[in-house]
Write a protein that holds these residues in place. Structure first.
Motif, mmCIF file in Angstrom:
data_model
loop_
_atom_site.group_PDB
_atom_site.id
_atom_site.type_symbol
_atom_site.label_atom_id
_atom_site.label_comp_id
_atom_site.label_asym_id
_atom_site.label_seq_id
_atom_site.Cartn_x
_atom_site.Cartn_y
_atom_site.Cartn_z
ATOM 1 N N MET A 62 -17.851 42.307 41.799
ATOM 2 C CA MET A 62 -17.442 41.942 40.275
ATOM 3 C C MET A 62 -16.904 43.198 39.402
ATOM 4 O O MET A 62 -17.051 44.279 39.480
ATOM 5 N N SER A 63 -15.705 42.765 38.880
ATOM 6 C CA SER A 63 -14.852 43.695 38.213
ATOM 7 C C SER A 63 -15.277 43.565 36.680
ATOM 8 O O SER A 63 -15.299 42.457 36.072
ATOM 9 N N TYR A 64 -15.527 44.657 36.005
ATOM 10 C CA TYR A 64 -15.937 44.722 34.360
ATOM 11 C C TYR A 64 -14.842 45.248 33.697
ATOM 12 O O TYR A 64 -14.640 45.456 32.456
ATOM 13 N N GLN A 65 -13.497 45.461 34.555
ATOM 14 C CA GLN A 65 -12.612 46.301 33.693
ATOM 15 C C GLN A 65 -11.790 45.541 32.655
ATOM 16 O O GLN A 65 -11.582 46.176 31.677
ATOM 17 N N LYS A 66 -11.890 44.449 32.802
ATOM 18 C CA LYS A 66 -11.389 43.563 31.565
ATOM 19 C C LYS A 66 -12.426 42.740 30.933
ATOM 20 O O LYS A 66 -12.512 41.608 31.460
ATOM 21 N N CYS A 67 -12.981 43.324 29.999
ATOM 22 C CA CYS A 67 -14.107 42.795 29.326
ATOM 23 C C CYS A 67 -13.605 42.411 27.952
ATOM 24 O O CYS A 67 -13.281 43.107 27.009
ATOM 25 N N GLY A 68 -14.111 41.111 27.629
ATOM 26 C CA GLY A 68 -13.550 40.311 26.315
ATOM 27 C C GLY A 68 -14.901 40.770 25.439
ATOM 28 O O GLY A 68 -15.995 41.488 25.689
ATOM 29 N N SER A 69 -15.040 39.941 24.292
ATOM 30 C CA SER A 69 -15.915 39.987 23.338
ATOM 31 C C SER A 69 -16.562 38.958 23.317
ATOM 32 O O SER A 69 -17.020 38.354 22.386
ATOM 33 N N GLY A 70 -16.815 38.071 24.442
ATOM 34 C CA GLY A 70 -17.373 36.951 24.676
ATOM 35 C C GLY A 70 -18.882 36.984 24.283
ATOM 36 O O GLY A 70 -19.428 37.909 23.807
ATOM 37 N N ARG A 71 -19.378 35.538 23.693
ATOM 38 C CA ARG A 71 -20.706 35.513 23.185
ATOM 39 C C ARG A 71 -21.700 35.718 24.158
ATOM 40 O O ARG A 71 -22.929 35.871 23.636
ATOM 41 N N MET A 119 -23.381 41.754 30.745
ATOM 42 C CA MET A 119 -22.666 43.009 30.728
ATOM 43 C C MET A 119 -21.163 42.980 30.135
ATOM 44 O O MET A 119 -20.751 43.683 29.304
ATOM 45 N N ARG A 120 -20.585 41.938 30.600
ATOM 46 C CA ARG A 120 -19.253 41.651 30.113
ATOM 47 C C ARG A 120 -19.116 41.409 28.819
ATOM 48 O O ARG A 120 -18.197 42.122 27.937
ATOM 49 N N SER A 121 -20.228 40.927 27.790
ATOM 50 C CA SER A 121 -20.255 40.824 26.646
ATOM 51 C C SER A 121 -20.414 42.145 25.914
ATOM 52 O O SER A 121 -20.037 42.487 24.870
ATOM 53 N N VAL A 122 -21.373 42.900 26.404
ATOM 54 C CA VAL A 122 -21.975 44.229 25.696
ATOM 55 C C VAL A 122 -21.205 45.269 25.982
ATOM 56 O O VAL A 122 -21.379 46.298 25.192
ATOM 57 N N ILE A 123 -20.360 45.342 27.198
ATOM 58 C CA ILE A 123 -19.759 46.604 27.202
ATOM 59 C C ILE A 123 -18.837 47.016 26.349
ATOM 60 O O ILE A 123 -18.692 48.224 25.914
ATOM 61 N N PRO A 124 -17.963 45.991 25.555
ATOM 62 C CA PRO A 124 -17.130 46.498 24.526
ATOM 63 C C PRO A 124 -17.855 47.234 23.312
ATOM 64 O O PRO A 124 -17.463 48.195 22.508
ATOM 65 N N LYS A 125 -19.269 46.751 23.164
ATOM 66 C CA LYS A 125 -19.987 47.134 22.028
ATOM 67 C C LYS A 125 -20.496 48.651 22.497
ATOM 68 O O LYS A 125 -20.762 49.362 21.686
ATOM 69 N N LEU A 126 -20.883 48.766 23.658
ATOM 70 C CA LEU A 126 -21.336 49.874 24.052
ATOM 71 C C LEU A 126 -20.365 50.924 24.024
ATOM 72 O O LEU A 126 -20.605 52.059 23.391
ATOM 73 N N ARG A 127 -19.208 50.830 24.438
ATOM 74 C CA ARG A 127 -17.965 51.691 24.292
ATOM 75 C C ARG A 127 -17.717 51.914 22.873
ATOM 76 O O ARG A 127 -17.496 53.166 22.683
ATOM 77 N N GLU A 143 -20.602 50.328 40.053
ATOM 78 C CA GLU A 143 -19.182 50.099 39.092
ATOM 79 C C GLU A 143 -19.714 50.571 37.676
ATOM 80 O O GLU A 143 -18.671 51.069 37.085
ATOM 81 N N LEU A 144 -20.876 49.820 37.025
ATOM 82 C CA LEU A 144 -21.133 50.076 35.691
ATOM 83 C C LEU A 144 -21.428 51.668 35.317
ATOM 84 O O LEU A 144 -20.782 52.384 34.396
ATOM 85 N N GLN A 145 -21.796 52.444 36.582
ATOM 86 C CA GLN A 145 -22.075 53.843 36.258
ATOM 87 C C GLN A 145 -20.589 54.540 36.328
ATOM 88 O O GLN A 145 -20.401 55.301 35.479
ATOM 89 N N ARG A 146 -19.895 53.966 37.087
ATOM 90 C CA ARG A 146 -18.462 54.859 36.953
ATOM 91 C C ARG A 146 -17.633 54.524 35.897
ATOM 92 O O ARG A 146 -16.997 55.319 35.284
ATOM 93 N N MET A 147 -18.043 53.242 35.085
ATOM 94 C CA MET A 147 -17.457 52.952 33.798
ATOM 95 C C MET A 147 -18.250 53.700 32.746
ATOM 96 O O MET A 147 -17.750 53.908 31.670
ATOM 97 N N GLY A 148 -19.373 54.428 32.878
ATOM 98 C CA GLY A 148 -19.951 55.053 31.968
ATOM 99 C C GLY A 148 -20.871 54.485 31.045
ATOM 100 O O GLY A 148 -21.228 54.941 29.922
ATOM 101 N N VAL A 149 -21.299 53.095 31.312
ATOM 102 C CA VAL A 149 -22.023 52.345 30.616
ATOM 103 C C VAL A 149 -23.490 52.083 31.022
ATOM 104 O O VAL A 149 -24.261 51.581 30.018
#
Length: 224
Positions: free
Chosen positions: A1-10, A46-54, A92-98
């Motif tokens: 599963m790739s999280y690299q392109k994460c939008g701000s979905g609900r 995670m797809r939703s919350v990643i932008p907020k974490l960053r 993958e999420l660890q590599r992304m730092g989230v």
């Protein structure tokens, strides 16, 4: 599963009912194994919350005890596919730092560590747990309802199938209305039936005792 392109979905960013789940409402948010292993729901969350974490420079935390539990399931017969996919997600999420895997000290079962951590740190910080385990939710809700001392805040959330996080009280109420509330063991029922005015020390001992029971069951399973 790739999280690299994460939008701000609900999904995951909003609770049922439209109220926002704000990561920055808490100093630490910990994840339980059963939530992480519910692959599609966890990935949607995670797809939703990643932008907020960053944006906030924040992370979610996975206790080492929870990670070891997932690793165990990856080699067991019950749900190895879900567990292996969960481990791939976490890497993958660890590599992304989230996501950060946090040291949980002595080896123990994940649920027991989560209860112990909330009991220990709830006076010092705002702490939340995301899970799908009904018994763990009951234990954590008992801590959050303790009346003998004011705490900064304990959040208990259930990860729903669509990736939303619902406050445990609302999730349990919905399941009672639908007639799908999970059955609890007799000794759990006796402890949770105590009035809320029970002194906090006695209440916490009951919670930890139930968690120790589950720890013994887990160790028996490992030794089987």
């Amino acid at each position: 599963m790739s999280y690299q392109k994460c939008g701000s979905g609900r999904a995951g960013a909003h609770l049922t009912g439209g109220q926002p789940f704000v990561v920055t409402d808490y100093d630490a948010v910990m994840l339980d194994a059963c939530a992480i292993m519910e692959n599609e729901a966890f990935e949607a969350f995670m797809r939703s919350v990643i932008p907020k974490l960053r944006a906030a420079g924040r992370k979610l935390y996975v206790p080492q005890a929870v990670m070891k539990e997932i690793i165990y399931h990856a080699g067991a017969n019950k749900c190895p596919v879900k567990a292996r996919r969960a481990l791939e997600d976490l890497r993958e999420l660890q590599r992304m730092g989230v996501i950060e895997v946090m040291d949980s000290g002595d080896p123990m079962q994940g649920d027991y560590y989560l209860v112990r951590a909330v009991a220990a740190y709830r006076f010092e910080m705002r702490i939340a747990v995301i899970t799908r385990d009904a018994k763990l939710m009951e234990d954590l809700l008992s801590l959050s309802r303790a009346r003998s001392a004011r705490t900064p805040g304990v959040g208990v959330y259930r990860l729903e199938d669509d990736g939303t996080c619902v406050p445990a009280q609302r999730s349990q109420m919905r399941r009672r209305e639908q007639g799908t509330q999970p059955q609890v063991r007799n000794h759990d029922t006796k402890v949770s039936a105590q009035p809320q005015s029970t002194p906090e020390g006695t209440e916490t001992q009951g919670i930890v005792r139930r968690s120790l029971d589950r720890l013994r069951e887990f160790m028996d399973m490992l030794g089987a």
